[in-house]
Design a protein around this motif. Structure first.
Motif, PDB file in Angstrom:
ATOM      1  N   LEU A 119       1.083  -1.327  -0.021  1.00 40.00           N
ATOM      2  CA  LEU A 119       0.143   0.065  -0.083  1.00 40.00           C
ATOM      3  C   LEU A 119       0.988   1.179  -0.024  1.00 40.00           C
ATOM      4  O   LEU A 119       1.442   1.539   0.949  1.00 40.00           O
ATOM      5  CB  LEU A 119      -0.960  -0.113   1.062  1.00 40.00           C
ATOM      6  N   MET A 120       0.989   1.820  -1.131  1.00 37.26           N
ATOM      7  CA  MET A 120       1.802   3.131  -1.296  1.00 37.26           C
ATOM      8  C   MET A 120       1.022   4.506  -1.122  1.00 37.26           C
ATOM      9  O   MET A 120       0.549   4.805  -2.258  1.00 37.26           O
ATOM     10  CB  MET A 120       2.423   2.898  -2.698  1.00 37.26           C
ATOM     11  N   THR A 121       0.661   4.896  -0.145  1.00 37.90           N
ATOM     12  CA  THR A 121      -0.132   6.165   0.348  1.00 37.90           C
ATOM     13  C   THR A 121       0.623   7.410   0.528  1.00 37.90           C
ATOM     14  O   THR A 121       0.052   8.356   0.961  1.00 37.90           O
ATOM     15  CB  THR A 121      -1.201   5.575   1.084  1.00 37.90           C
ATOM     16  N   ARG A 122       2.041   7.110   0.871  1.00 36.45           N
ATOM     17  CA  ARG A 122       2.488   8.362   1.466  1.00 36.45           C
ATOM     18  C   ARG A 122       3.344   9.091   0.514  1.00 36.45           C
ATOM     19  O   ARG A 122       4.300   8.841  -0.424  1.00 36.45           O
ATOM     20  CB  ARG A 122       3.825   7.842   2.612  1.00 36.45           C
ATOM     21  N   VAL A 123       3.049  10.411   0.376  1.00 36.85           N
ATOM     22  CA  VAL A 123       3.754  11.386  -0.758  1.00 36.85           C
ATOM     23  C   VAL A 123       5.309  11.394  -0.435  1.00 36.85           C
ATOM     24  O   VAL A 123       6.062  11.409  -1.401  1.00 36.85           O
ATOM     25  CB  VAL A 123       3.128  12.711  -0.484  1.00 36.85           C
ATOM     26  N   SER A 124       5.782  11.268   0.863  1.00 40.80           N
ATOM     27  CA  SER A 124       6.997  11.258   1.084  1.00 40.80           C
ATOM     28  C   SER A 124       7.960  10.252   0.501  1.00 40.80           C
ATOM     29  O   SER A 124       9.032  10.185   0.416  1.00 40.80           O
ATOM     30  CB  SER A 124       7.285  11.511   2.470  1.00 40.80           C
ATOM     31  N   GLU A 125       7.109   9.169   0.199  1.00 41.46           N
ATOM     32  CA  GLU A 125       7.743   8.021  -0.132  1.00 41.46           C
ATOM     33  C   GLU A 125       7.573   7.513  -1.550  1.00 41.46           C
ATOM     34  O   GLU A 125       7.611   6.415  -2.086  1.00 41.46           O
ATOM     35  CB  GLU A 125       7.242   6.810   0.482  1.00 41.46           C
ATOM     36  N   VAL A 126       7.250   8.617  -2.406  1.00 39.55           N
ATOM     37  CA  VAL A 126       7.191   8.472  -4.078  1.00 39.55           C
ATOM     38  C   VAL A 126       8.231   7.889  -4.615  1.00 39.55           C
ATOM     39  O   VAL A 126       8.054   7.100  -5.728  1.00 39.55           O
ATOM     40  CB  VAL A 126       6.576   9.445  -4.339  1.00 39.55           C
ATOM     41  N   ASP A 127       9.184   8.097  -4.096  1.00 39.42           N
ATOM     42  CA  ASP A 127      10.662   7.616  -4.590  1.00 39.42           C
ATOM     43  C   ASP A 127      11.161   6.318  -3.946  1.00 39.42           C
ATOM     44  O   ASP A 127      12.238   6.055  -3.858  1.00 39.42           O
ATOM     45  CB  ASP A 127      11.747   8.555  -4.681  1.00 39.42           C
ATOM     46  N   ARG A 128      10.347   5.648  -3.515  1.00 37.69           N
ATOM     47  CA  ARG A 128      10.626   4.380  -2.445  1.00 37.69           C
ATOM     48  C   ARG A 128       9.898   3.203  -3.418  1.00 37.69           C
ATOM     49  O   ARG A 128       8.688   2.895  -2.825  1.00 37.69           O
ATOM     50  CB  ARG A 128      10.424   4.649  -1.092  1.00 37.69           C
ATOM     51  N   PRO A 129      10.326   2.496  -4.382  1.00 42.36           N
ATOM     52  CA  PRO A 129       9.546   1.556  -4.946  1.00 42.36           C
ATOM     53  C   PRO A 129       9.657   0.428  -4.427  1.00 42.36           C
ATOM     54  O   PRO A 129      10.392  -0.144  -3.494  1.00 42.36           O
ATOM     55  CB  PRO A 129      10.340   1.355  -6.331  1.00 42.36           C
ATOM     56  N   VAL A 130       8.371  -0.557  -4.680  1.00 46.03           N
ATOM     57  CA  VAL A 130       8.581  -2.129  -4.607  1.00 46.03           C
ATOM     58  C   VAL A 130       9.303  -2.359  -5.550  1.00 46.03           C
ATOM     59  O   VAL A 130       9.173  -2.358  -6.656  1.00 46.03           O
ATOM     60  CB  VAL A 130       7.036  -2.791  -4.414  1.00 46.03           C
ATOM     61  N   VAL A 131      10.271  -3.486  -5.243  1.00 47.15           N
ATOM     62  CA  VAL A 131      11.171  -3.903  -6.402  1.00 47.15           C
ATOM     63  C   VAL A 131      10.874  -5.574  -6.704  1.00 47.15           C
ATOM     64  O   VAL A 131      11.060  -6.326  -5.673  1.00 47.15           O
ATOM     65  CB  VAL A 131      12.517  -3.602  -6.197  1.00 47.15           C
ATOM     66  N   LEU A 132      10.352  -5.966  -7.591  1.00 48.88           N
ATOM     67  CA  LEU A 132      10.282  -7.200  -7.973  1.00 48.88           C
ATOM     68  C   LEU A 132      11.266  -7.769  -8.972  1.00 48.88           C
ATOM     69  O   LEU A 132      11.606  -7.208  -9.676  1.00 48.88           O
ATOM     70  CB  LEU A 132       8.782  -7.547  -8.234  1.00 48.88           C
ATOM     71  N   GLU A 133      11.491  -9.006  -9.278  1.00 50.05           N
ATOM     72  CA  GLU A 133      12.382  -9.612 -10.164  1.00 50.05           C
ATOM     73  C   GLU A 133      11.549 -10.780 -10.756  1.00 50.05           C
ATOM     74  O   GLU A 133      10.924 -11.767 -10.469  1.00 50.05           O
ATOM     75  CB  GLU A 133      13.586  -9.984  -9.493  1.00 50.05           C
ATOM     76  N   ASP A 134      12.036 -10.752 -12.110  1.00 44.96           N
ATOM     77  CA  ASP A 134      11.772 -12.005 -12.959  1.00 44.96           C
ATOM     78  C   ASP A 134      13.029 -12.320 -13.586  1.00 44.96           C
ATOM     79  O   ASP A 134      14.112 -12.188 -12.909  1.00 44.96           O
ATOM     80  CB  ASP A 134      10.655 -11.737 -14.224  1.00 44.96           C
ATOM     81  N   GLU A 135      13.015 -13.451 -14.490  1.00 43.50           N
ATOM     82  CA  GLU A 135      14.501 -14.063 -15.079  1.00 43.50           C
ATOM     83  C   GLU A 135      15.103 -12.839 -15.817  1.00 43.50           C
ATOM     84  O   GLU A 135      16.356 -13.203 -15.924  1.00 43.50           O
ATOM     85  CB  GLU A 135      14.055 -15.037 -16.041  1.00 43.50           C
ATOM     86  N   HIS A 136      14.452 -11.686 -15.956  1.00 42.35           N
ATOM     87  CA  HIS A 136      15.510 -10.812 -16.616  1.00 42.35           C
ATOM     88  C   HIS A 136      15.683  -9.740 -15.913  1.00 42.35           C
ATOM     89  O   HIS A 136      16.653  -8.721 -16.285  1.00 42.35           O
ATOM     90  CB  HIS A 136      14.411  -9.982 -17.833  1.00 42.35           C
ATOM     91  N   GLY A 137      15.434  -9.751 -14.325  1.00 41.29           N
ATOM     92  CA  GLY A 137      15.867  -8.814 -13.482  1.00 41.29           C
ATOM     93  C   GLY A 137      15.040  -8.052 -12.713  1.00 41.29           C
ATOM     94  O   GLY A 137      13.775  -8.651 -12.817  1.00 41.29           O
ATOM     95  N   PRO A 138      15.430  -6.873 -12.070  1.00 41.71           N
ATOM     96  CA  PRO A 138      14.290  -6.291 -11.334  1.00 41.71           C
ATOM     97  C   PRO A 138      13.412  -5.500 -12.065  1.00 41.71           C
ATOM     98  O   PRO A 138      13.790  -4.839 -13.299  1.00 41.71           O
ATOM     99  CB  PRO A 138      15.384  -5.119 -10.524  1.00 41.71           C
ATOM    100  N   VAL A 139      12.250  -5.245 -11.579  1.00 48.44           N
ATOM    101  CA  VAL A 139      11.215  -4.157 -11.873  1.00 48.44           C
ATOM    102  C   VAL A 139      10.736  -3.334 -10.810  1.00 48.44           C
ATOM    103  O   VAL A 139      10.196  -3.800  -9.807  1.00 48.44           O
ATOM    104  CB  VAL A 139       9.862  -4.972 -12.471  1.00 48.44           C
TER     105      VAL A 139
END
Length: 407
Positions: A119-139
């Motif tokens: 849940l990404m609801t904080r304006v102060s954290e817009v540049d803090r991503p959730v990082v997931l990965e597949d076989e090609h690397g991070p998203v």
């Protein structure tokens, strides 16, 4: 697919697949009718698509709830929807919109992330991503909650900003900087952005709450340059602004202006180079919307209206006399009728005040008014009108005495 951060997962050994849905508006009513059962059904359908198409991540860019303080029943429906999607195999990334409350939606965000709900609801954290990965690397998944200029400009370091465009530019500057910092050999990772905004070139449906303040609500699609896919929320019809910038629309229609829409989600595939393919998948119609016109008798008996019997119905009545208790009567055939209005068959021209009063006596005007609003007055009612009008033009003290005589 696996996750960098607090969420565990498995590697699916293929490109990442994302389902884009938005504007659930859990807890919304439709002309006073509770929609929670309909919303529960359509969220089950979304979970079914997740399982059928092996979706890795579901993104929900805003207006998860319809109000800042949702009811207990609305929270239950929403939580069950999240649970069904997680059970079907997908992570969830969601942001707040202009309807729901960032603080309430984001409560317990750290805890829920451990279960795969981000849940990404904080304006102060817009540049803090959730990082997931597949076989090609991070998203990297970035979430921009709805940005009200007055409330967020100081937090984003742009105290002079007054427009949504200026605030969004400040948020995107932070995101591009953070994304650039993740570059390897000069190449940043693939990125998906969730945002709740009104983008130039898109069309509203009428059921969205305006986010305009002084006419500065719109932003340009180019504001989102630098990411591979932009999942937009706020507008309720599926729309493609560019190949990579899209609205999914709401999963249910929330106004009769949306009765011609076929609600849908987008399924987005990312490969090693970024956006590979976006495919639309229509959602089931839980209950149709119909707008009907006719007399009460025509609506009750006409075969041409049979297809609307299970729909939410809005009707315009054309009876020459305003029908009594029409809603109750028509619900015998249309149990989900939610709106009625009466429109005399003569149309608007007969009701133009200037045309109707020109050259007419007060008694004629009053009689015409009664006829338009109800039916032609009886002879007894006409006499009472004439008496009342005659008293009204007398001297005040005489009119008072005359009024006592009538009483």
């Amino acid at each position: 697919m696996h996750v960098n951060g607090p969420v565990g997962g498995v590697n699916y050994g293929r490109r990442m697949r994302i389902l884009h849905t938005s504007d659930w508006h859990i807890g919304r009513t439709f002309h006073g009718v509770d929609l929670l059962a309909d919303q529960a059904l359509v969220l089950d359908a979304v979970a079914g698509l997740v399982a059928e198409h092996a979706v890795d991540v579901v993104v929900v860019p805003g207006d998860v709830y319809d109000r800042a303080i949702p009811s207990a029943d609305a929270v239950t429906v929403c939580n069950k929807g999240f649970e069904a999607i997680r059970a079907a195999g997908a992570m969830i990334v969601a942001t707040s919109g202009n309807h729901d409350s960032p603080a309430r939606l984001g409560a317990g965000a750290a805890f829920s992330a451990a279960g795969g709900l981000h849940l990404m609801t904080r304006v102060s954290e817009v540049d803090r991503p959730v990082v997931l990965e597949d076989e090609h690397g991070p998203v990297a998944f970035y979430g921009i909650p709805y940005l009200e200029p007055e409330a967020t400009r100081a937090e984003l370091g742009v105290p002079s900003a007054r427009s949504h465009a200026a605030i969004l530019d400040a948020a995107m500057t932070r995101i591009r900087t953070e994304l650039g910092g993740r570059a390897v050999d000069g190449t940043p990772p693939r990125a998906v952005l969730l945002a709740h905004a009104f983008v130039v070139g898109a069309e509203s449906t009428g059921s969205e709450r305006s986010i305009s303040v002084g006419g500065v609500e719109t932003v340009a699609a180019s504001s989102f340059d630098g990411v591979d896919y932009v999942a937009l929320g706020h507008l309720h019809s599926p729309q493609t602004l560019t190949d990579r910038v899209r609205y999914s629309g709401s999963p249910l229609p929330y106004s009769f202006g949306e009765r011609s829409h076929r609600k849908a989600v987008w399924i987005v595939d990312l490969d090693a180079d970024g956006l590979r393919e976006v495919v639309r998948h229509d959602l089931p119609v839980v209950r149709g919307l119909s707008q009907l016109t006719g007399t009460v008798e025509e609506l009750l008996t006409g075969d041409q209206f049979a297809a609307a019997e299970a729909d939410y119905v809005s009707a315009v009545l054309t009876d020459p006399v305003r029908p009594q208790d029409a809603m109750r009567t028509l619900r015998e055939r249309f149990p989900h009728m939610v709106h009625l209005e009466w429109n005399r068959p003569e149309g608007v021209t007969d009701l133009r005040y200037r045309e109707k009063v020109r050259g007419r006596t007060d008694a004629q005007i009053a009689t015409s008014f009664l006829t338009d609003m109800r039916s032609e007055p009886t002879s007894g009612e006409t006499r009472l009108l004439e008496q009342a009008l005659s008293f009204a033009v007398r001297e005040p003290e005489n009119a008072a005495v005359a009024a006592e005589d009538i009483a």
